[in-house]
Design a protein around this motif. Structure first.
Motif, PDB file in Angstrom:
ATOM      1  N   ASP A   1     -47.612 -66.067  47.094  1.00 50.46           N
ATOM      2  CA  ASP A   1     -47.354 -65.203  45.944  1.00 50.46           C
ATOM      3  C   ASP A   1     -46.782 -66.004  44.791  1.00 50.46           C
ATOM      4  OD1 ASP A   1     -48.308 -63.078  47.258  1.00 50.46           O
ATOM      5  OD2 ASP A   1     -46.363 -62.294  47.883  1.00 50.46           O
ATOM      6  N   LEU A   2     -45.920 -66.917  45.163  1.00 50.84           N
ATOM      7  CA  LEU A   2     -45.255 -67.715  44.130  1.00 50.84           C
ATOM      8  C   LEU A   2     -46.254 -68.634  43.443  1.00 50.84           C
ATOM      9  CD1 LEU A   2     -42.345 -68.495  43.088  1.00 50.84           C
ATOM     10  CD2 LEU A   2     -42.526 -70.424  44.629  1.00 50.84           C
ATOM     11  N   LEU A   3     -47.028 -69.360  44.268  1.00 51.17           N
ATOM     12  CA  LEU A   3     -47.902 -70.392  43.702  1.00 51.17           C
ATOM     13  C   LEU A   3     -49.152 -69.811  43.050  1.00 51.17           C
ATOM     14  CD1 LEU A   3     -47.737 -73.179  46.379  1.00 51.17           C
ATOM     15  CD2 LEU A   3     -46.849 -73.263  44.082  1.00 51.17           C
ATOM     16  N   PHE A   4     -49.619 -68.707  43.589  1.00 52.23           N
ATOM     17  CA  PHE A   4     -50.854 -68.141  43.039  1.00 52.23           C
ATOM     18  C   PHE A   4     -50.587 -67.214  41.860  1.00 52.23           C
ATOM     19  CE2 PHE A   4     -53.640 -68.679  47.095  1.00 52.23           C
ATOM     20  CZ  PHE A   4     -53.572 -70.047  46.902  1.00 52.23           C
ATOM     21  N   GLY A   5     -49.321 -67.113  41.495  1.00 56.41           N
ATOM     22  CA  GLY A   5     -49.013 -66.372  40.269  1.00 56.41           C
ATOM     23  C   GLY A   5     -49.655 -67.097  39.092  1.00 56.41           C
ATOM     24  N   ARG A   6     -50.027 -66.338  38.118  1.00 56.89           N
ATOM     25  CA  ARG A   6     -50.806 -66.937  37.029  1.00 56.89           C
ATOM     26  C   ARG A   6     -50.058 -68.076  36.350  1.00 56.89           C
ATOM     27  NH1 ARG A   6     -55.396 -65.860  34.361  1.00 56.89           N
ATOM     28  NH2 ARG A   6     -55.397 -66.768  32.286  1.00 56.89           N
ATOM     29  N   LYS A   7     -48.788 -67.860  36.167  1.00 59.61           N
ATOM     30  CA  LYS A   7     -47.995 -68.867  35.444  1.00 59.61           C
ATOM     31  C   LYS A   7     -47.953 -70.182  36.232  1.00 59.61           C
ATOM     32  CE  LYS A   7     -43.174 -69.627  34.506  1.00 59.61           C
ATOM     33  NZ  LYS A   7     -42.809 -69.944  35.882  1.00 59.61           N
TER      34      LYS A   7
ATOM     35  N   LEU B   1     -49.846 -71.152  38.782  1.00 60.90           N
ATOM     36  CA  LEU B   1     -51.167 -71.726  39.037  1.00 60.90           C
ATOM     37  C   LEU B   1     -51.639 -72.485  37.796  1.00 60.90           C
ATOM     38  CD1 LEU B   1     -53.112 -71.685  41.414  1.00 60.90           C
ATOM     39  CD2 LEU B   1     -54.323 -69.838  40.318  1.00 60.90           C
ATOM     40  N   ASN B   2     -51.407 -71.888  36.683  1.00 63.03           N
ATOM     41  CA  ASN B   2     -51.757 -72.518  35.414  1.00 63.03           C
ATOM     42  C   ASN B   2     -51.065 -73.870  35.299  1.00 63.03           C
ATOM     43  OD1 ASN B   2     -53.304 -72.157  33.147  1.00 63.03           O
ATOM     44  ND2 ASN B   2     -51.544 -71.528  31.917  1.00 63.03           N
ATOM     45  N   GLU B   3     -49.793 -73.869  35.668  1.00 62.29           N
ATOM     46  CA  GLU B   3     -49.009 -75.087  35.565  1.00 62.29           C
ATOM     47  C   GLU B   3     -49.533 -76.161  36.519  1.00 62.29           C
ATOM     48  OE1 GLU B   3     -44.870 -74.002  35.318  1.00 62.29           O
ATOM     49  OE2 GLU B   3     -44.388 -76.011  36.078  1.00 62.29           O
ATOM     50  N   VAL B   4     -49.855 -75.709  37.745  1.00 57.83           N
ATOM     51  CA  VAL B   4     -50.355 -76.638  38.759  1.00 57.83           C
ATOM     52  C   VAL B   4     -51.654 -77.281  38.281  1.00 57.83           C
ATOM     53  CG1 VAL B   4     -51.386 -76.782  41.058  1.00 57.83           C
ATOM     54  CG2 VAL B   4     -49.272 -75.530  40.724  1.00 57.83           C
ATOM     55  N   LEU B   5     -52.567 -76.452  37.801  1.00 56.48           N
ATOM     56  CA  LEU B   5     -53.863 -76.967  37.375  1.00 56.48           C
ATOM     57  C   LEU B   5     -53.701 -77.901  36.176  1.00 56.48           C
ATOM     58  CD1 LEU B   5     -54.986 -74.863  39.329  1.00 56.48           C
ATOM     59  CD2 LEU B   5     -56.757 -74.420  37.683  1.00 56.48           C
ATOM     60  N   ASP B   6     -52.784 -77.543  35.338  1.00 57.40           N
ATOM     61  CA  ASP B   6     -52.534 -78.369  34.155  1.00 57.40           C
ATOM     62  C   ASP B   6     -52.001 -79.727  34.578  1.00 57.40           C
ATOM     63  OD1 ASP B   6     -52.595 -78.773  31.499  1.00 57.40           O
ATOM     64  OD2 ASP B   6     -50.531 -78.072  31.163  1.00 57.40           O
ATOM     65  N   ARG B   7     -51.062 -79.698  35.501  1.00 59.94           N
ATOM     66  CA  ARG B   7     -50.434 -80.950  35.927  1.00 59.94           C
ATOM     67  C   ARG B   7     -51.392 -81.792  36.760  1.00 59.94           C
ATOM     68  NH1 ARG B   7     -44.585 -80.527  38.372  1.00 59.94           N
ATOM     69  NH2 ARG B   7     -44.314 -78.329  37.928  1.00 59.94           N
ATOM     70  N   ALA B   8     -52.255 -81.100  37.551  1.00 59.59           N
ATOM     71  CA  ALA B   8     -53.182 -81.855  38.394  1.00 59.59           C
ATOM     72  C   ALA B   8     -54.389 -82.366  37.600  1.00 59.59           C
ATOM     73  CB  ALA B   8     -53.662 -80.985  39.538  1.00 59.59           C
TER      74      ALA B   8
ATOM     75  N   GLU C   1     -62.999 -70.295  31.337  1.00 58.73           N
ATOM     76  CA  GLU C   1     -63.208 -71.409  32.270  1.00 58.73           C
ATOM     77  C   GLU C   1     -61.947 -71.651  33.094  1.00 58.73           C
ATOM     78  OE1 GLU C   1     -66.545 -74.134  29.993  1.00 58.73           O
ATOM     79  OE2 GLU C   1     -64.435 -74.415  29.539  1.00 58.73           O
ATOM     80  N   LYS C   2     -60.830 -71.560  32.421  1.00 56.59           N
ATOM     81  CA  LYS C   2     -59.554 -71.728  33.137  1.00 56.59           C
ATOM     82  C   LYS C   2     -59.439 -70.693  34.253  1.00 56.59           C
ATOM     83  CE  LYS C   2     -56.495 -73.750  29.698  1.00 56.59           C
ATOM     84  NZ  LYS C   2     -55.307 -73.534  28.864  1.00 56.59           N
ATOM     85  N   ASP C   3     -59.772 -69.471  33.899  1.00 56.13           N
ATOM     86  CA  ASP C   3     -59.724 -68.383  34.878  1.00 56.13           C
ATOM     87  C   ASP C   3     -60.614 -68.692  36.070  1.00 56.13           C
ATOM     88  OD1 ASP C   3     -58.006 -66.323  34.319  1.00 56.13           O
ATOM     89  OD2 ASP C   3     -59.640 -64.843  34.495  1.00 56.13           O
ATOM     90  N   ARG C   4     -61.798 -69.157  35.776  1.00 53.33           N
ATOM     91  CA  ARG C   4     -62.751 -69.457  36.839  1.00 53.33           C
ATOM     92  C   ARG C   4     -62.227 -70.602  37.703  1.00 53.33           C
ATOM     93  NH1 ARG C   4     -67.911 -69.813  33.673  1.00 53.33           N
ATOM     94  NH2 ARG C   4     -67.601 -67.685  32.984  1.00 53.33           N
ATOM     95  N   LEU C   5     -61.690 -71.613  37.047  1.00 52.49           N
ATOM     96  CA  LEU C   5     -61.123 -72.754  37.786  1.00 52.49           C
ATOM     97  C   LEU C   5     -59.993 -72.296  38.705  1.00 52.49           C
ATOM     98  CD1 LEU C   5     -60.954 -75.605  35.129  1.00 52.49           C
ATOM     99  CD2 LEU C   5     -62.159 -75.658  37.302  1.00 52.49           C
ATOM    100  N   MET C   6     -59.171 -71.436  38.168  1.00 51.82           N
ATOM    101  CA  MET C   6     -58.044 -70.945  38.973  1.00 51.82           C
ATOM    102  C   MET C   6     -58.553 -70.233  40.215  1.00 51.82           C
ATOM    103  SD  MET C   6     -55.221 -69.399  36.483  1.00 51.82           S
ATOM    104  CE  MET C   6     -55.021 -70.059  34.884  1.00 51.82           C
TER     105      MET C   6
ATOM    106  N   GLN D   1     -39.949 -76.974  43.034  1.00 47.99           N
ATOM    107  CA  GLN D   1     -39.256 -76.740  41.765  1.00 47.99           C
ATOM    108  C   GLN D   1     -39.002 -75.258  41.537  1.00 47.99           C
ATOM    109  OE1 GLN D   1     -41.374 -78.363  38.471  1.00 47.99           O
ATOM    110  NE2 GLN D   1     -40.780 -80.448  39.005  1.00 47.99           N
ATOM    111  N   GLU D   2     -40.066 -74.529  41.714  1.00 48.64           N
ATOM    112  CA  GLU D   2     -39.970 -73.091  41.460  1.00 48.64           C
ATOM    113  C   GLU D   2     -38.986 -72.444  42.415  1.00 48.64           C
ATOM    114  OE1 GLU D   2     -41.255 -70.842  39.266  1.00 48.64           O
ATOM    115  OE2 GLU D   2     -41.740 -72.630  38.105  1.00 48.64           O
ATOM    116  N   SER D   3     -39.019 -72.883  43.642  1.00 47.30           N
ATOM    117  CA  SER D   3     -38.139 -72.290  44.649  1.00 47.30           C
ATOM    118  C   SER D   3     -36.697 -72.577  44.317  1.00 47.30           C
ATOM    119  CB  SER D   3     -38.464 -72.830  46.029  1.00 47.30           C
ATOM    120  OG  SER D   3     -39.749 -72.447  46.373  1.00 47.30           O
ATOM    121  N   VAL D   4     -36.430 -73.848  43.921  1.00 41.22           N
ATOM    122  CA  VAL D   4     -35.056 -74.202  43.594  1.00 41.22           C
ATOM    123  C   VAL D   4     -34.622 -73.404  42.374  1.00 41.22           C
ATOM    124  CG1 VAL D   4     -33.568 -76.059  42.808  1.00 41.22           C
ATOM    125  CG2 VAL D   4     -35.175 -76.465  44.652  1.00 41.22           C
ATOM    126  N   GLY D   5     -35.476 -73.350  41.375  1.00 39.00           N
ATOM    127  CA  GLY D   5     -35.197 -72.562  40.178  1.00 39.00           C
ATOM    128  C   GLY D   5     -34.922 -71.122  40.552  1.00 39.00           C
ATOM    129  N   THR D   6     -35.725 -70.649  41.437  1.00 35.51           N
ATOM    130  CA  THR D   6     -35.572 -69.259  41.878  1.00 35.51           C
ATOM    131  C   THR D   6     -34.248 -69.071  42.588  1.00 35.51           C
ATOM    132  OG1 THR D   6     -37.920 -69.318  42.240  1.00 35.51           O
ATOM    133  CG2 THR D   6     -36.770 -67.415  43.085  1.00 35.51           C
TER     134      THR D   6
END
Lengths: 287, 516
Positions: B81-87, B89-96, B107-112, B154-159
């Motif tokens: 739930d955490l990782l597949f959230g749009r925010k 996932l967007n970040e992951v794809l951007d960083r990767a 296209e971003k949507d499709r990639l996600m 990161q997200e978990s610690v932030g959370t």
């Protein structure tokens, strides 16, 4: 290969010897063989049967005719077994046996011919193979040269005598009545008095003579049913993997159970030698 | 058993030999198909990473007993739930490095969606989460898996920090709320107390005791009063009639004794004198007078009795009044009257007091219920408030700890790796599968045909099914020419199988060395 060739040579040499002996015997009795007065002495008649020529082993093999010293013992034994069973069923008396089949490609002629040959293995018995399948004659290939008059001719032409249509084929103690020319189709030959006389004559002429009649498939020719009626026994040839239970049942019904000696399951495929494991058990279970 | 396995196998073997062309061509076709599919099958690389999650929930120990936090079992589900959230996932794809500058939103949507479909997040152990990503590019697979893990941590610690701050804030707000409640409860109690002074604890018993005492007093006083009344009545009676009578009787008695005295003198005189003797006459006169006086006295006494009975004023003559007995009675009477008056006054006073006390008891009753409620509110609020105060301090410590990254409970157990071997179906699988399928499929087809084919192939079936005598089974008699042809055909088929196998093997080798 060389061993097999050697063995063949050996067998051939023995066979020639036997044939020569037979030739001498037959020559001696040649004149009297046609003499009707000798018919009452059957034991001596056999040796007096004339054998103009003898088929070589290669010819036999190529014509798919069995002989006792054959490599393929299974086929020989199968026919021997069939013969023994028939003898048991008939109580040793000579008889006329109609060989028919369920379908056209059942190998009916092959079975009839080899069954007749199997009867001749016994030196005390002779066999007469009658080709009643006039539309599809099978044995003319065995007759070298002019085959001479056959069954058709005999039934058509009343001037032809019985001994004119009986021909030797080069197998000891086996005589063949070939199909002959095709008679005009508007007549029922097999129900004619002449046919019945012929059958009676050829059977009763020699007490040790077994008359084998090769006929068309029973479901396809009305002639066969007539023949079944006039013959003593009937054998049904069922080919491997080509007839259904229903077809067999129908054929048996057409023949009538009381005359049916049994079924010959023909042309069972054989596995290559490497794969023949278990064949014995399966075969014994089948028979 | 109509057909034993041996029969079936035998029949199948016959069929295979009889239809060897079919069998071999199917074998060849299946192998070629398998190899072709294997060649075009995309290579996939899987990179995975595991994350260790410590069993710790910040709000749970803090709120133990006071609140119940949901137990988190499905860690992978939470991570998903955490990782597949749009925010995220967007970040992951951007960083990767999935997005380029000109990647449009669609296209971003499709990639996600594609990345989501190829990512697996699993619970490996109790505290381990495995993130697995499959891609045709090993580099990209590695990078994406790594980014996923990093982002998750990161997200978990932030959370977590956020969570502890939220916990603190929540408890703090609760503390404030309860403080207000407590204050208002205190105020209410104070007001109530000031309004009802006598509503102190224990007043009820006191009032009850007083009521009891007053009731006793009233009863006693009533009794005393009755007694005094009886006493007064009795003295009064004595004073009114009985005293006169007594005096009158006393005088009559005096007259009677004088008469008796005179009578004896008269007797004596009569012995010596005649009746005309003056002394005798005088004595006679004297006796008569006395008798008359007795009668008068009797009359007087009757009148007094009558007067006493009718209640009329009795004239007490002086002689009586001076009588000490009378005097005593009069004194008693007055004392008794005074006593009665006193008792009456006391009774009235007691009754008044009793009414007052009863009134007070009623007041106390109604006040007590109100007070109990107020006190209860106060106690409960005070307890919770104190508890919350303590928890707030704990939460403060937790928050500070998380802010200083002291309570970190998440770490990458096994970092992502660069996959060298492709995962999933490889060419070798297709090779082996093709060969096996090529062998099994034709036999299976023949077996199926054998099952539905009504034609008799087993001699045993003739006697079994048609119930007819089977005389003999004649095997196929092979003519030499036929045998040669069969052998040649067998060789050809065998060669075809060998060529196919060779082709498959060659393709495999070429594939292995990377030529294809």
């Amino acid at each position: 290969m060389s061993k097999i060739e050697e063995a063949l040579k050996k067998i051939r040499a023995q066979g020639n010897e036997g044939a020569q002996k037979g030739m001498i015997d037959t020559r001696r009795q040649l004149v009297k063989s046609a003499d009707p007065s000798l018919e009452s002495r059957p034991q001596h008649q056999i040796v007096r049967m004339s054998e103009p020529r003898s088929l070589s082993k290669t010819e036999l093999i190529n014509s798919r005719i069995i002989f006792p010293a054959m490599d393929d013992t299974e086929v020989v034994n199968a026919f021997r077994e069939a013969r023994t069973k028939i003898l048991q069923a008939t109580g040793g008396r000579n008889c006329s046996i109609l060989v028919t089949s369920v379908s056209n490609t059942a190998g009916c002629s092959f079975v009839a011919l080899n069954l007749a040959v199997a009867f001749t293995f016994d030196e005390a018995r002779t066999a007469l193979l009658m080709d009643c399948n006039i539309q599809h004659p099978a044995y003319h290939e065995l007759m070298t040269g002019n085959p001479g008059p056959g069954l058709g001719d005999y039934l058509e032409d009343e001037t032809i005598r019985v001994d004119q249509i009986i021909h030797p084929v080069g197998i000891p103690r086996l005589r063949i009545i070939p199909a002959g020319r095709e008679p005009t189709p508007d007549r029922e030959y097999f129900t004619s008095q002449r046919m019945l006389q012929l059958l009676k004559g050829v059977r009763e002429r020699y007490p040790d003579r077994y008359v084998i009649m090769d006929s068309p498939p029973i479901m396809e020719a009305a002639d066969t049913r007539i023949l079944a009626e006039v013959s003593d026994y009937v054998l049904l040839v069922v080919p491997y993997g080509r007839s259904t239970e229903v077809q067999i049942a129908a054929a048996v019904k057409a023949i009538g159970k009381q005359k049916l000696l049994g079924i010959i399951f023909n042309d069972e495929p054989r596995l290559p030698k490497l794969l023949r494991l278990g064949r014995r058990q399966a075969g014994s279970a089948g028979s | 058993m109509s057909t034993s396995y041996l029969h079936i196998i035998r029949g199948l073997t016959h069929d295979v030999i009889q239809h060897k062309s079919f069998v071999v061509s199917l074998f060849v076709l299946v192998n070629i198909a398998a190899v072709s599919v294997g060649l075009v099958w995309p290579k996939t690389y899987t990179s995975s990473t595991t994350i260790f999650v410590e069993e710790k929930n910040i709000i749970q120990p803090l709120m133990q007993g006071a609140a119940v936090a949901t137990d988190v079992r499905d860690r992978a589900g939470v991570a998903k739930d955490l990782l597949f959230g749009r925010k995220n996932l967007n970040e992951v794809l951007d960083r990767a490095g999935w997005f380029k500058k000109d990647t449009t939103e669609i296209e971003k949507d499709r990639l996600m969606d594609r990345v989501k479909a190829r990512t697996k997040i699993l619970n490996v152990g109790r505290n381990l989460i495995k993130i697995e990503y499959t891609d045709s590019n090993p580099e990209r697979a590695f990078k994406t898996a790594e980014t996923f893990a990093k982002t998750f941590v990161q997200e978990s610690v932030g959370t977590q920090t956020h969570e502890s701050q939220a916990a603190f804030d929540f408890i703090d707000s609760q503390v404030k709320m309860y403080h207000e409640k407590l204050t208002s409860a205190e105020q209410g109690l104070k007001e109530f107390r000031s309004q009802t002074v006598d509503a102190r604890p224990g007043t009820e018993e006191e009032v009850q005791a007083r009521i009891n005492a007053l009731q006793n007093t009233i009863e006693k006083t009533s009794l005393d009063l009755k007694e005094a009344q009886v006493k007064e009545a009795s003295i009064d009676k004595q004073l009114s009639g009985e005293a006169e009578m007594t005096a009158s009787l006393t005088r009559e008695a005096q007259y009677a004794s004088r008469i008796a005295e005179l009578q004896s003198q008269l007797e004596n005189l009569r012995l010596s004198y005649r009746d005309t003797y003056p002394d005798i006459v005088r004595i006679k006169h004297q006796i008569d007078d006395l008798k008359e006086m007795v009668v008068t006295e009797q009359k007087q006494r009757d009148a007094a009795r009558k007067a006493g009975k009718s209640g009329g004023k009795v004239v007490v003559d002086e002689s009586v009044r001076v009588n000490p007995m009378y005097q005593q009675l009069r004194r008693d009477l007055y004392a008794s009257k005074t006593n009665m008056e006193t008792l009456k006054a006391r009774l009235d006073e007691s009754k008044l007091l009793l009414n007052k006390e009863l009134e007070r008891a009623r007041r106390i009753h109604s006040g007590e219920a109100e007070q109990a409620e107020l006190t209860r509110d106060y106690t409960v609020n005070r307890d919770i408030y104190q508890d919350l105060l303590r928890r707030r301090e704990n939460a403060r410590v937790s928050r500070n700890m998380d802010q200083d990254k002291q309570g970190l409970s998440l770490k990458i157990n096994e970092p992502a790796f660069l996959p060298l071997q492709p995962s999933g179906l490889r060419f070798m699988h297709f090779m082996i599968g093709g060969i096996l399928l090529g062998m099994i499929l034709p036999v299976a087809v023949l077996f199926g045909v054998q099952k539905v084919d009504p034609r008799i192939k087993l001699p045993v079936l003739i006697s079994e099914k048609t119930n007819l005598p089977l005389l003999v089974v004649v095997p196929h008699l092979t003519a030499p020419a036929e045998r040669a042809a069969a052998a040649a055909s067998l060789r050809w088929h065998f060669a075809a199988v060998l060529v196919t196998l060779g082709f498959v093997a060659t393709t495999g080798v070429l594939r292995a060395i990377g030529a294809i």
